[in-house]
Design a protein around this motif. Structure first.
Motif, PDB file in Angstrom:
ATOM      1  N   VAL A 126       0.847  -1.210   0.000  1.00 30.16           N
ATOM      2  CA  VAL A 126       0.000   0.000   0.000  1.00 30.16           C
ATOM      3  C   VAL A 126       0.882   1.259   0.000  1.00 30.16           C
ATOM      4  O   VAL A 126       0.614   2.217  -0.713  1.00 30.16           O
ATOM      5  CB  VAL A 126      -0.958  -0.003   1.219  1.00 30.16           C
ATOM      6  CG1 VAL A 126      -1.741   1.300   1.292  1.00 30.16           C
ATOM      7  CG2 VAL A 126      -1.904  -1.186   1.140  1.00 30.16           C
ATOM      8  N   LEU A 127       1.960   1.207   0.792  1.00 27.54           N
ATOM      9  CA  LEU A 127       2.850   2.372   0.828  1.00 27.54           C
ATOM     10  C   LEU A 127       3.557   2.611  -0.506  1.00 27.54           C
ATOM     11  O   LEU A 127       3.834   3.762  -0.876  1.00 27.54           O
ATOM     12  CB  LEU A 127       3.883   2.231   1.951  1.00 27.54           C
ATOM     13  CG  LEU A 127       3.597   3.219   3.095  1.00 27.54           C
ATOM     14  CD1 LEU A 127       2.359   2.774   3.857  1.00 27.54           C
ATOM     15  CD2 LEU A 127       4.767   3.378   4.003  1.00 27.54           C
ATOM     16  N   LEU A 128       3.846   1.513  -1.202  1.00 21.95           N
ATOM     17  CA  LEU A 128       4.447   1.661  -2.540  1.00 21.95           C
ATOM     18  C   LEU A 128       3.536   2.499  -3.441  1.00 21.95           C
ATOM     19  O   LEU A 128       3.983   3.422  -4.118  1.00 21.95           O
ATOM     20  CB  LEU A 128       4.599   0.281  -3.186  1.00 21.95           C
ATOM     21  CG  LEU A 128       5.956  -0.374  -3.181  1.00 21.95           C
ATOM     22  CD1 LEU A 128       5.864  -1.730  -3.857  1.00 21.95           C
ATOM     23  CD2 LEU A 128       6.956   0.488  -3.927  1.00 21.95           C
ATOM     24  N   VAL A 129       2.252   2.146  -3.412  1.00 24.64           N
ATOM     25  CA  VAL A 129       1.288   2.883  -4.247  1.00 24.64           C
ATOM     26  C   VAL A 129       1.164   4.323  -3.738  1.00 24.64           C
ATOM     27  O   VAL A 129       1.252   5.288  -4.509  1.00 24.64           O
ATOM     28  CB  VAL A 129      -0.092   2.174  -4.225  1.00 24.64           C
ATOM     29  CG1 VAL A 129      -1.110   2.975  -5.031  1.00 24.64           C
ATOM     30  CG2 VAL A 129       0.022   0.765  -4.759  1.00 24.64           C
ATOM     31  N   ALA A 130       0.973   4.457  -2.421  1.00 25.48           N
ATOM     32  CA  ALA A 130       0.709   5.789  -1.845  1.00 25.48           C
ATOM     33  C   ALA A 130       1.899   6.729  -2.036  1.00 25.48           C
ATOM     34  O   ALA A 130       1.725   7.893  -2.401  1.00 25.48           O
ATOM     35  CB  ALA A 130       0.378   5.648  -0.366  1.00 25.48           C
ATOM     36  N   THR A 131       3.112   6.222  -1.810  1.00 22.75           N
ATOM     37  CA  THR A 131       4.268   7.122  -1.927  1.00 22.75           C
ATOM     38  C   THR A 131       4.580   7.462  -3.385  1.00 22.75           C
ATOM     39  O   THR A 131       5.037   8.557  -3.676  1.00 22.75           O
ATOM     40  CB  THR A 131       5.537   6.514  -1.265  1.00 22.75           C
ATOM     41  OG1 THR A 131       5.738   5.208  -1.805  1.00 22.75           O
ATOM     42  CG2 THR A 131       5.403   6.444   0.226  1.00 22.75           C
ATOM     43  N   ASN A 132       4.299   6.534  -4.291  1.00 19.40           N
ATOM     44  CA  ASN A 132       4.557   6.840  -5.704  1.00 19.40           C
ATOM     45  C   ASN A 132       3.536   7.802  -6.277  1.00 19.40           C
ATOM     46  O   ASN A 132       3.849   8.613  -7.152  1.00 19.40           O
ATOM     47  CB  ASN A 132       4.617   5.561  -6.533  1.00 19.40           C
ATOM     48  CG  ASN A 132       5.991   4.932  -6.476  1.00 19.40           C
ATOM     49  OD1 ASN A 132       6.916   5.413  -7.104  1.00 19.40           O
ATOM     50  ND2 ASN A 132       6.154   3.897  -5.678  1.00 19.40           N
ATOM     51  N   PHE A 133       2.290   7.702  -5.798  1.00 16.95           N
ATOM     52  CA  PHE A 133       1.274   8.650  -6.258  1.00 16.95           C
ATOM     53  C   PHE A 133       1.295   9.950  -5.448  1.00 16.95           C
ATOM     54  O   PHE A 133       0.661  10.924  -5.840  1.00 16.95           O
ATOM     55  CB  PHE A 133      -0.125   8.029  -6.194  1.00 16.95           C
ATOM     56  CG  PHE A 133      -0.464   7.240  -7.422  1.00 16.95           C
ATOM     57  CD1 PHE A 133      -0.804   7.891  -8.602  1.00 16.95           C
ATOM     58  CD2 PHE A 133      -0.426   5.858  -7.421  1.00 16.95           C
ATOM     59  CE1 PHE A 133      -1.091   7.165  -9.746  1.00 16.95           C
ATOM     60  CE2 PHE A 133      -0.713   5.121  -8.564  1.00 16.95           C
ATOM     61  CZ  PHE A 133      -1.055   5.776  -9.732  1.00 16.95           C
ATOM     62  N   GLY A 134       1.990   9.941  -4.322  1.00 16.67           N
ATOM     63  CA  GLY A 134       2.088  11.167  -3.522  1.00 16.67           C
ATOM     64  C   GLY A 134       2.921  12.208  -4.253  1.00 16.67           C
ATOM     65  O   GLY A 134       3.947  11.876  -4.843  1.00 16.67           O
ATOM     66  N   ILE A 135       2.468  13.449  -4.229  1.00 12.97           N
ATOM     67  CA  ILE A 135       3.196  14.476  -4.993  1.00 12.97           C
ATOM     68  C   ILE A 135       3.727  15.592  -4.098  1.00 12.97           C
ATOM     69  O   ILE A 135       4.204  16.602  -4.592  1.00 12.97           O
ATOM     70  CB  ILE A 135       2.331  15.080  -6.120  1.00 12.97           C
ATOM     71  CG1 ILE A 135       1.060  15.713  -5.553  1.00 12.97           C
ATOM     72  CG2 ILE A 135       1.990  14.042  -7.169  1.00 12.97           C
ATOM     73  CD1 ILE A 135       0.276  16.506  -6.592  1.00 12.97           C
ATOM     74  N   SER A 136       3.645  15.388  -2.772  1.00 14.34           N
ATOM     75  CA  SER A 136       4.073  16.492  -1.905  1.00 14.34           C
ATOM     76  C   SER A 136       5.564  16.783  -2.072  1.00 14.34           C
ATOM     77  O   SER A 136       5.974  17.941  -2.089  1.00 14.34           O
ATOM     78  CB  SER A 136       3.720  16.204  -0.452  1.00 14.34           C
ATOM     79  OG  SER A 136       4.319  15.013  -0.046  1.00 14.34           O
TER      80      SER A 136
END
Lengths: 341, 261
Positions: free
Chosen positions: B64-74
């Motif tokens: 889940v973190l792989l997806v979240a951090t890759n889609f995160g744009i901060s």
């Protein structure tokens, strides 16, 4: 104070913009002290600037580096918010950046690109078509016109980063004018360009104004740009407007002098009989310069024409640089005097 | 609304064209999965001995973190805004008759989409090979995804507010890097909140980063049950950060000195 008349497109009313700058010290000790007790200075980039520009007018803005020309254009474009005073552009307050206002202006910055460096010019123009909500017909008509006038066809599909400066500037014009703005701000549009490129940009601006009745505010270090295009000029120095008027009036700022150029072939003419003899200079062998008052020029021309040995004789206005230098020097000395307590 | 979406689509397409033009840059951007994978390797070992979560749950959490951090744009926002200010690019974007806030986000969005492409292959492989254990409760799944989206919006707003500091601070790189480090901890990349001391675990859980990353991971991995304060925190962050951004943006624009042009 500038008055707002019905025909005015741009009105600046006592506009001042200051920048807060931290005072920097020299040396490690003072720098550390400055870390804990920092002092700031308010630097006025422009002070009480007031003028108007009318529809269809090309207004030249002249001034040395740091005189406030670009700051003035940035206030008009809305990029900068004035510290005090009022800017009115076509009924809009620029720094509010109303989308309708932004649709009606174009800003070309000679030293800054508004095109994406990694994609082709035509890709960038296609984006602008969508952003400015241009119909297919309007876009095609505008693109055809700009492609023809600016010669975009030969490099329009190359990435912007691969273009020469002259080519890039032509693309900048295409990007800024694709939506046919009624106010165009040109900040040093010919900087760094060769003679031919400068001339082609000037021809383009002239043609655009004629075709679309646009208002243009133009800053340039090249007086040739201003002389070729501007009907009226503003001279800025130290953030103040030092002169507003026509080019002819600017030339006469130095007391209405004209330059007589005398060329001789072998023997230098004898001027000893004339009262103006001490004003004669010889910048190069065979060519004599004589700066005279405008009223006296016809009489002196007749006197010189009667001398033997004169092969050619001409009368011209002094270069604009002379008047400008005089204005800059006057403003600088006034500003220095103000700073003395 | 349709026109606004169309315009934004055009921006994203242009940025995509720019990225696609450079093969090496594009290739390197496809390795955004390496860091979460490294932390996963570490915590999978610890998880089996801790009793806090199983190895399968740890794998699910880091997927889940792989997806979240890759889609995160901060991170993209905070590191791209400063150069935009100082290079003068912001000036040209502000001259467009379109939301400057959205235009500036176009490049980070494209970057996030491109670097997430390898996940289509990597995630199924990881899930099968490492026996990932996800919750099967549809309510928890829906809530986790919803909270994750709200958290994503909050982190974008937070990063935007933080990035605006570049207009006040001369050397902005240092403080931008600071946020990046804090996000690794609060988002749950360094470790799931269940492994942290209580005070730090609550700092994480009440931060928008955790909602966008670790919170979604802990819910979907079945490590933590859905709790009332989660939606309250998510909505609260959006309201507060939205209001702060509305106040800060005009001030930032007045502060903008249009340097570089």
């Amino acid at each position: 104070m500038a008055s707002i008349d019905e025909d005015s497109v741009v009105t600046l009313d006592n506009v001042t913009r200051t920048f807060k700058v931290a005072e920097r010290t020299v040396g490690f000790g003072d720098t550390v002290r400055g870390f804990f007790h920092r002092k700031y200075t308010q630097i006025p980039a422009i002070s009480n600037v007031a003028f108007t520009a009318c529809s269809g007018e090309i207004l030249g803005v002249l001034g040395p580096n740091g005189s406030g020309k670009t700051t003035t254009l940035k206030c008009i474009s809305g990029l900068l918010t004035p510290t005090s005073g009022k800017v009115d552009v076509m009924g809009f307050t620029p720094h509010e950046r109303d989308p309708e206002f932004l649709r009606r202006i174009g800003f070309i910055m000679g030293q800054r690109s508004q095109l994406h460096p990694d994609v082709s010019v035509f890709d960038s123009l296609q984006l602008r078509k969508v952003i400015y909500s241009l119909s297919d017909d309007d876009y095609q008509a505008s693109l055809n016109e700009l492609t023809e006038l600016l010669g975009l066809a030969e490099f329009g599909d190359a990435p912007v980063r691969q273009l020469s400066l002259g080519q890039r500037m032509r693309c900048e014009f295409a990007a800024a004018l694709l939506h046919r703005p009624s106010l165009v701000l040109l900040d040093e549009p010919t900087i760094g360009l060769d003679f031919d490129a400068q001339a082609s940009i000037r021809r383009f601006v002239e043609g655009y104004v004629r075709a679309h009745h646009a208002t243009v505010l133009l800053t340039s270090h090249y007086l040739a740009d201003i002389e070729a295009l501007a009907g009226r000029v503003i001279v800025m120095a130290k953030g103040h407007i030092a002169f507003t008027g026509s080019l002819a009036e600017l030339r006469h700022m130095d007391g209405g002098h004209q330059l007589i150029t005398i060329q001789y072939t072998e023997v230098r003419p004898d001027f000893s009989q004339f009262s103006w003899e001490d004003k004669v200079t010889e910048p190069k062998p065979g060519e004599i310069h004589l700066e005279v008052l405008r009223d006296e020029a016809p009489h002196i021309l007749a006197q010189v024409g009667a001398l033997s040995g004169v092969s050619a004789l001409s009368l011209s206005d002094p270069p604009l640089e002379t008047a400008l230098s005089q204005i800059y020097a006057t403003v600088s000395s006034e500003a220095d005097a103000e700073q003395i307590p | 609304m349709i026109a606004a979406v169309r315009k934004y689509g055009a921006w994203v397409r242009l940025e995509g064209t720019a990225v696609a033009a450079y093969r090496v840059q594009l290739f390197l951007s496809l390795f955004g999965w390496v860091v979460p994978l490294a932390f996963m390797a570490l915590w999978n070992t610890a998880a089996s001995n801790s009793g806090v979560m199983t190895s399968g749950q740890s794998t699910a959490y880091y997927i889940v973190l792989l997806v979240a951090t890759n889609f995160g744009i901060s991170g993209d926002i905070i590191f791209s805004f400063g150069p935009m200010v100082y290079s003068g690019e912001l000036s040209t974007l502000l001259m467009m008759p379109y939301s400057s806030v959205l235009v500036i986000l176009a490049r980070p969005v494209v970057t996030a989409v491109i670097r997430s492409l390898p996940l289509v292959v990597i995630i199924p492989l990881m899930a099968i090979a490492m026996n990932a254990s996800f919750t099967r409760d549809p309510l928890v799944i829906a809530a986790a995804v919803g909270l994750g989206l709200l958290g994503w919006i909050s982190t974008v707003a937070f990063s935007w507010l933080y990035a605006l500091a570049a207009l006040w601070v001369g050397k902005w790189n240092g403080i931008m890097g600071l946020l990046s480090g804090v996000q690794w901890v609060l988002g749950g990349l360094v470790a799931p909140s269940a492994f942290m001391p209580t005070w730090l675990a609550w700092c994480m859980r009440l931060s928008p980063f955790w909602l966008a990353e670790g919170g979604m991971g802990e819910l979907l991995a079945g490590v933590m049950a859905l709790q009332w304060w989660m939606p309250v925190s998510a909505v609260g962050w959006i309201v507060v950060l939205g209001l702060l951004f509305r106040l800060a943006w005009p001030r930032a624009m007045r502060r903008f000195e249009a340097v570089g042009i």
